[in-house]
Motif scaffolding. Structure first.
Motif, PDB file in Angstrom:
ATOM      1  N   CYS A  47       7.280  -0.673   3.918  1.00  6.61           N
ATOM      2  CA  CYS A  47       7.816  -1.953   4.206  1.00  6.61           C
ATOM      3  C   CYS A  47       8.557  -2.667   3.403  1.00  6.61           C
ATOM      4  O   CYS A  47       9.056  -3.667   3.434  1.00  6.61           O
ATOM      5  N   GLN A 104       0.782  -1.161   0.098  1.00 11.51           N
ATOM      6  CA  GLN A 104       0.002   0.198  -0.246  1.00 11.51           C
ATOM      7  C   GLN A 104       0.787   1.487   0.051  1.00 11.51           C
ATOM      8  O   GLN A 104       1.204   1.883  -1.078  1.00 11.51           O
ATOM      9  N   CYS A 105       1.438   1.750   1.402  1.00 13.97           N
ATOM     10  CA  CYS A 105       2.317   2.677   1.035  1.00 13.97           C
ATOM     11  C   CYS A 105       3.613   2.323   0.577  1.00 13.97           C
ATOM     12  O   CYS A 105       4.494   3.379   0.326  1.00 13.97           O
ATOM     13  N   CYS A 135       4.419  -4.800   8.558  1.00 17.76           N
ATOM     14  CA  CYS A 135       3.726  -3.952   7.721  1.00 17.76           C
ATOM     15  C   CYS A 135       2.417  -3.353   8.365  1.00 17.76           C
ATOM     16  O   CYS A 135       1.392  -4.162   8.561  1.00 17.76           O
ATOM     17  N   CYS A 149       0.391  -1.166   7.133  1.00 13.50           N
ATOM     18  CA  CYS A 149      -0.872  -1.125   6.349  1.00 13.50           C
ATOM     19  C   CYS A 149      -1.449  -2.599   6.255  1.00 13.50           C
ATOM     20  O   CYS A 149      -2.637  -2.555   5.682  1.00 13.50           O
TER      21      CYS A 149
HETATM   22  S1  FES Z   1       2.716  -1.161   2.886  1.00  7.60           S
HETATM   23 FE1  FES Z   1       2.623   0.444   4.217  1.00  7.60          FE
HETATM   24  S2  FES Z   1       3.768  -0.559   5.917  1.00  7.60           S
HETATM   25 FE2  FES Z   1       3.741  -2.158   4.421  1.00  7.60          FE
END
Ligand code: FES
Ligand code: FES
Lengths: 726, 159
Positions: B103, B99-100, B135, B137
C-alpha cells in the motif's frame, strides 16, 4: 534414528573439507558447488530425518533442483561467506510483510558477529533454497530463526579456528566481533573476508548444537528497520504482479458461473479470431492470453460458455447446516475430529451453583491481501519457472508438477517478497493457471487475479458454530466446561483455565465454501467463544472479569500478560464515560501469550460502535526485534478489528455476493483506536512467532466492552456488521 | 480513434500507443514499467493505484489514459530527487510505516497531496484525508506518525 535413506557415498573432498558428523555422508558435487559459490566458507544445517523432506524410496531425489541434488537432501538452511566477506543465507521461508527477511538477518548477523549489512538472505526459491514446508504456523522464528542462529554460530567457530591455525595461537585467545577475528593478546585482527579468501570449506552440522542464550544476543534483540525498506518506499521492489519477461502475454481466466460448476458447452471462436490471442480450454479450465490485459479482457468477453450448476446453500442457512452435516472422518483432507475429555462434565455441572449454556458463531471472512494472487510463468526446454506470491513455494512446485504430470525438478518456483498473505496464500492455483496459458501460448504469461477473483476463488477463514456449556461453584471456580466446535477448527480449542471436568471437541463439517488457514487459524474463533463465555460467567457470579479469570487461571505467563495489559489500560481505575464500556480477553496459542483490553463507545441512537482504545500485552519469549514485533501486534489489532466488528462473506448459490472492497468493508483509518502495546521480553524462554497470536484477543475484548456499555451480550462474529440493534 | 496519447511522467514526455480507454494504471505498469503504482481493486476503493495528476491525487485504475493527455503525472518512482528520498519516503522508513509495503506508494502519494494542502495537519485531518487508502496489514498508526514526521521534516528544510 533411521539413516537408511541417507546415501553412504561421498566424493573425496579436494579443497573443500566436508566436516560432517560420521553417520551422515553427502553426495556433494564439488565442482558444481565451487562454480556456484566461488570458494569461501559454507555451513549446512542438517535436519534430523523426522523433520526433513518426506522422502520415500520412490520420491528420493525427485524434489530437488539440479543444484540441490548435489547437496544433502535434508538441509534446513545453509550459509556461505564469500571471499569478499559477503554473507549469503539460504532459506525456503518467504517474506510477506512479517518482516522475517530482517529478523532472520539479525539472528544471523548476531551469531556470526558480522555487520547486519553484510548479510543477504536468499529466500523461497525452489532452485536455490533448501526444501521448506511453508511459511505459516508461526514457525519461522522458533524453527528457522533457531536453525539459522545455529548455522551462523558454527560458521563463527569455523572462522575462529581458521584464525587460530593461521596465527598458531589457542582459540581461547581469540574473539569474533563486527566481521573480524581479533587476537585478544596483541590486538591483531583478521577480516572474515581474508579468511574466506584463503579457503573453500564446507561444514555440515546437525540441528541441535547449543546456541548463544538470549541474554547475550548482540544484533538480535534490538529494533532494526526493514533491511530493504528503501526499495519499498521508492516503488522499486518487484512483487509477483510487477514481474515481466520479453514477449510476455497477459492472461485471463474464465470463471465458472458458480462454485463447482462444470462446462456444458463453450465457443472459443470469437476469442481465437482476435489477433495475437491464445484461447485455451482444458477440461473445465478456460483461459486466454493476449498482448495486453485489455485485449485479454476483451477476448474473454467473446467466449460463450454454458455451465452446469447445482443449487447451494447461502450464508443464512450456514450454521444450522454445519450442525446437521458433520463429517467426523478426515475426508476433505482437512483436519479430522478431535476430542479431549477429563473428569465428568455431567457431575461437574451437577455440582455447579450456576450453569450457563451458550452458542457462538463466526462468519467466513476473506484475507484480502492487497496484492491479489499473481504469477508469471515461463517455459524453456520442457521446464517451467513461475514467479508467484505463495507461502508454500515447494508445495506450489508440487502443484504445478502434478498439474502437468512432470518431474518436480522441471518446475522452479520463485517467491518475490509478497504483498501479504495472512495465511491465505498456501495454494498455487494462479501459478498453475499461468503455466497452463504459457504452455499453450509458447511464450511467458503473466496472470494477475482481479480483486473479485481474489475474493471468490481464493479461500476463506472457516466459519463455525461453537457451543459451550459450563458451570461454576458459589465462589466462581469453574466446575465444568464442555466446548463443541463445528467446522471452524481445533487450533486454540483447549481452555487455559483450570477446570477439573472438561470435554472439548471439534467436529469437521461438510465443506460449504473453500476454506483454509487464516492468521491464527481457529484460535480466533475458539478464543472468542471462550472469552465471551468467561465474561458471561463472571456476570453470573457477579465478579469482575479480571478477578474471575485470575481465580481460574494458573498459567504464569498468561497471568503475567493479563496483569500487564490491565495495568497499562488502568483496569478498574479508569473513569468511564457514559456510553463507554471496558472489556478484556486473554489467550495463548503457538507459544504466544496475549491479553487485550478495549474501551468502546456505543451510540444507541445511531447504533454506531467505535473502539476507542486498546491495550495489549504480548509475550512470545525472547524478543528478536522489538519494533518489528510491535508493528506486527499493532497490525494484528487493526486486522482483528475487521473480523470483530464487520467483516463477513455473504454468499448464496455458489457465488460470493460481496466480493469487492466497496461491499466488503475492511478496517480503515477511521477505525483506528488508540493502541498501546506492552512487550514482555522473556529472555528465559525460546522465541516464538508473533505474526499470528496477537490477533486473538481483540474480538472478545471488544464484545465484552460492548456488553459492559450496553448490557447487550452478542454471540456472533462479526459483532455489529449493521450497527447495534435497538 | 487516435491511439497516441502524449503525457508527461515524472518529468519526461511520453508518447503512449494504447487504446484511449486503457486505464492509466495499465499504461504506467505495462507500457512504462512503472510498477510502483499498484493494482488493488480496480474500483477506486483502496488507493493502491494513486498517482499525482498535476499535483492532485487520482486513482489511476479508473482513469482512461486519454483523459490525462497533456497532464503532468507523478508516480512513486518520481518522488525522490537525485537519489535523495522525499521527506515522506524518509519518514515512512523512520517510522517503519510498512509491513508488506504494497500500500506504501499509494499512501505516500496521497499524503504528498495532503501536506501540500495542509503543511501541518492534525491527526484528525490525516485520518480523514487518508480514509480512501487501505492498508490490509493495518499499519495505520505508523502511517499517521510518518505523515506527521514528514511534515516536521519539511518545515525544517523550508525554515
Ligand atoms: S503494509 Fe501491507 S498493505 Fe499496507
Ligand atoms: S486499484 Fe485503484 S483504488 Fe484500488
Amino acid at each position: 534414528m533411521n539413516l537408511g535413506s541417507i546415501t553412504q557415498a561421498m566424493n573425496e573432498p579436494e579443497r573443500y573439507e566436508l566436516d560432517a558428523p560420521p553417520q551422515y555422508h553427502f553426495e556433494l558435487d564439488r565442482r558444481h558447488f565451487f562454480k556456484m559459490l566461488g570458494g569461501g566458507v559454507a555451513v549446512f544445517l542438517v535436519l534430523k530425518p523426522l523433520r526433513a523432506f518426506p522422502q520415500s524410496g520412490a520420491r528420493s531425489g525427485e524434489g530437488f533442483s539440479r543444484f540441490q541434488r548435489q547437496l544433502p537432501q535434508n538441509l534446513g538452511a545453509w550459509l556461505h561467506i564469500a571471499p569478499d566477506g559477503a554473507v549469503t543465507v539460504y532459506t525456503g521461508k518467504a517474506e510477506m510483510g512479517q518482516n522475517i527477511r530482517t529478523s532472520l538477518s539479525q539472528a544471523v548477523a548476531g551469531e556470526l558477529r558480522a555487520p547486519l549489512g553484510s548479510v543477504t538472505l536468499v529466500m523461497a526459491d525452489t532452485e536455490l533454497t533448501p526444501w521448506d514446508m511453508g511459511t505459516f504456523g508461526s514457525r519461522t522464528t522458533p524453527q528457522m530463526g533457531t536453525q539459522l542462529r545455529r548455522v551462523a554460530s558454527v560458521a563463527r567457530d569455523v572462522l575462529v579456528r581458521m584464525a587460530a591455525e593461521r596465527w598458531n595461537v589457542p582459540v581461547e585467545s581469540l574473539a569474533a566481533a563486527d566481521g573480524h577475528i581479533m587476537n585478544r593478546q596483541n590486538g591483531q585482527t583478521l577480516a572474515y573476508a581474508e579468511l574466506a579468501q584463503a579457503s573453500a570449506l564446507a561444514k555440515a552440522i546437525i540441528e541441535d548444537d547449543p546456541l548463544t542464550p538470549a541474554t547475550e544476543w548482540t544484533v538480535a534483540g534490538e529494533s532494526v528497520a526493514k533491511i530493504d525498506g528503501r526499495e519499498f518506499v521508492t516503488g522499486e521492489h518487484k512483487y509477483s504482479p510487477d514481474m515481466s519477461a520479453p514477449g510476455m502475454l497477459y492472461g485471463k481466466i474464465l470463471r465458472p458461473a458458480s462454485f463447482g460448476a462444470t462446462l456444458k458447452s463453450i465457443d472459443l471462436s470469437g476469442a481465437k479470431a482476435m489477433p495475437g490471442v491464445v484461447a485455451v480450454r482444458d477440461g473445465d479450465f478456460v483461459g486466454v492470453a493476449a498482448p495486453s490485459e485489455q485485449e485479454a479482457e476483451r477476448a474473454l468477453a467473446f467466449i460463450h460458455a454454458a455451465w452446469n450448476t447445482a443449487p447451494q446453500i447461502s450464508d443464512r442457512e450456514l450454521f444450522s447446516y454445519f450442525k446437521q452435516n458433520t463429517e467426523e472422518g478426515n475426508s476433505q483432507g482437512w483436519e479430522g475430529r478431535t476430542s479431549h475429555e477429563m473428569g465428568s462434565v455431567t457431575s461437574g455441572l451437577a455440582k455447579a451453583a450456576h450453569r450457563l449454556k451458550q452458542t457462538y458463531t463466526a462468519a467466513y471472512i476473506a484475507h484480502a491481501p492487497l496484492e491479489t494472487r499473481a504469477a508469471l510463468a515461463e517455459w524453456k526446454d520442457g521446464s517451467v519457472t513461475v514467479w508467484t506470491g505463495t507461502q508454500r513455494p515447494f508445495g506450489v512446485q508440487g502443484d504445478v508438477a502434478n498439474a502437468f504430470q512432470m518431474a518436480l525438478d522441471r518446475v522452479r518456483v520463485i517467491v518475490p517478497d509478497t504483498g501479504a498473505a495472512y495465511g491465505g496464500k498456501h495454494t498455487g492455483e494462479c501459478a498453475v493457471e499461468a503455466a497452463r496459458l504459457a504452455k499453450a501460448a509458447g511464450r511467458p504469461v503473466k496472470l494477475v487475479w482481479t480483486r473479485e477473483e481474489e475474493f471468490a476463488w481464493a479461500y476463506f477463514r472457516p466459519a463455525g458454530v461453537i457451543e459451550i456449556s459450563s458451570g461454576i461453584d458459589r465462589d466462581g471456580t469453574l466446575t465444568a466446561w464442555e466446548f463443541q466446535n463445528f467446522n471452524s477448527g481445533s487450533a486454540g480449542i483447549m481452555t487455559p483455565y483450570e477446570v477439573p471436568n472438561q470435554k472439548i471437541e471439534f467436529h469437521p463439517c461438510k465443506q460449504v465454501l473453500r476454506q483454509g488457514s487464516y492468521r491464527c487459524l481457529a484460535a480466533t474463533a475458539n478464543n472468542f467463544a471462550r472469552e465471551c463465555h468467561m465474561d458471561d460467567l463472571a456476570r453470573q457470579a457477579a465478579m469482575d472479569p479480571l478477578e474471575f479469570r485470575r481465580k481460574n487461571l494458573n498459567d504464569e505467563r498468561l497471568l503475567a500478560v493479563l496483569g500487564a495489559a490491565t495495568k497499562q489500560f488502568g483496569w478498574g481505575r479508569s473513569p468511564k464515560r457514559t456510553g463507554h464500556g471496558f472489556g478484556l480477553a486473554c489467550g495463548t496459542e503457538k507459544s504466544g501469550y496475549v491479553a487485550t483490553c478495549a474501551e468502546i463507545a456505543a451510540d444507541r441512537a445511531s447504533g454506531m460502535v467505535r473502539v476507542i482504545r486498546v491495550a495489549v500485552a504480548f509475550d512470545c519469549g525472547a524478543i528478536v526485534n522489538p519494533d518489528g514485533l510491535k508493528n506486527q501486534i499493532q497490525g494484528a489489532q487493526m486486522m482483528g478489528l475487521g473480523g470483530a466488528l464487520f467483516e463477513a462473506i455473504r454468499f448464496g448459490n455458489g457465488r460470493i455476493l460481496n466480493g469487492q472492497f466497496s461491499s466488503y468493508r475492511v478496517p480503515r483509518f477511521s477505525d483506528m483506536p488508540e493502541i498501546e502495546v506492552v512487550l514482555l521480553d522473556r529472555k528465559d524462554q525460546p522465541s516464538a512467532g508473533a505474526g499470528e497470536s496477537p490477533i486473538m484477543g481483540i474480538a472478545p475484548a471488544v464484545r465484552n466492552a460492548i456488553m459492559d456499555a450496553t448490557g447487550t451480550a452478542l454471540f456472533s462474529l462479526p459483532l455489529v456488521p449493521d450497527g447495534l440493534k435497538a | 480513434m487516435a491511439r497516441i496519447t502524449e503525457i508527461e511522467v515524472n518529468g519526461s514526455a511520453r508518447r503512449i500507443d494504447a487504446d484511449p480507454e486503457t486505464s492509466l494504471l495499465h499504461v504506467l505498469r505495462d507500457q512504462l514499467d512503472l510498477t510502483g503504482t499498484k493494482y488493488g481493486c480496480g474500483e477506486g476503493e483502496c488507493g493502491a493505484c494513486t498517482v499525482l495528476l498535476d499535483g492532485i491525487p487520482q486513482r489511476s485504475c479508473l482513469m482512461p489514459v486519454a483523459a490525462v493527455s497533456g497532464k503532468r503525472i507523478t508516480t512513486i518512482e518520481g518522488l525522490a530527487t537525485g537519489g535523495r528520498l522525499h521527506p515522506l519516503q524518509q519518514a515512512f522508513l523512520d517510522e517503519q510505516a510498512l509491513q508488506c509495503g504494497y500500500c506504501t506508494s499509494g499512501m505516500i502519494l496521497t499524503a504528498w497531496a495532503l501536506l501540500r494542502a495542509r503543511p501541518d495537519p492534525s491527526e484528525q485531518e490525516i485520518r480523514e484525508f487518508m480514509e480512501g487508502n487501505v492498508c490490509r496489514c493495518g499499519v495505520y498508526h505508523r502511517i499517521v506518525a510518518a505523515i506527521r514526521r514528514a511534515s516536521d521534516l519539511m518545515k525544517k528544510s523550508n525554515a
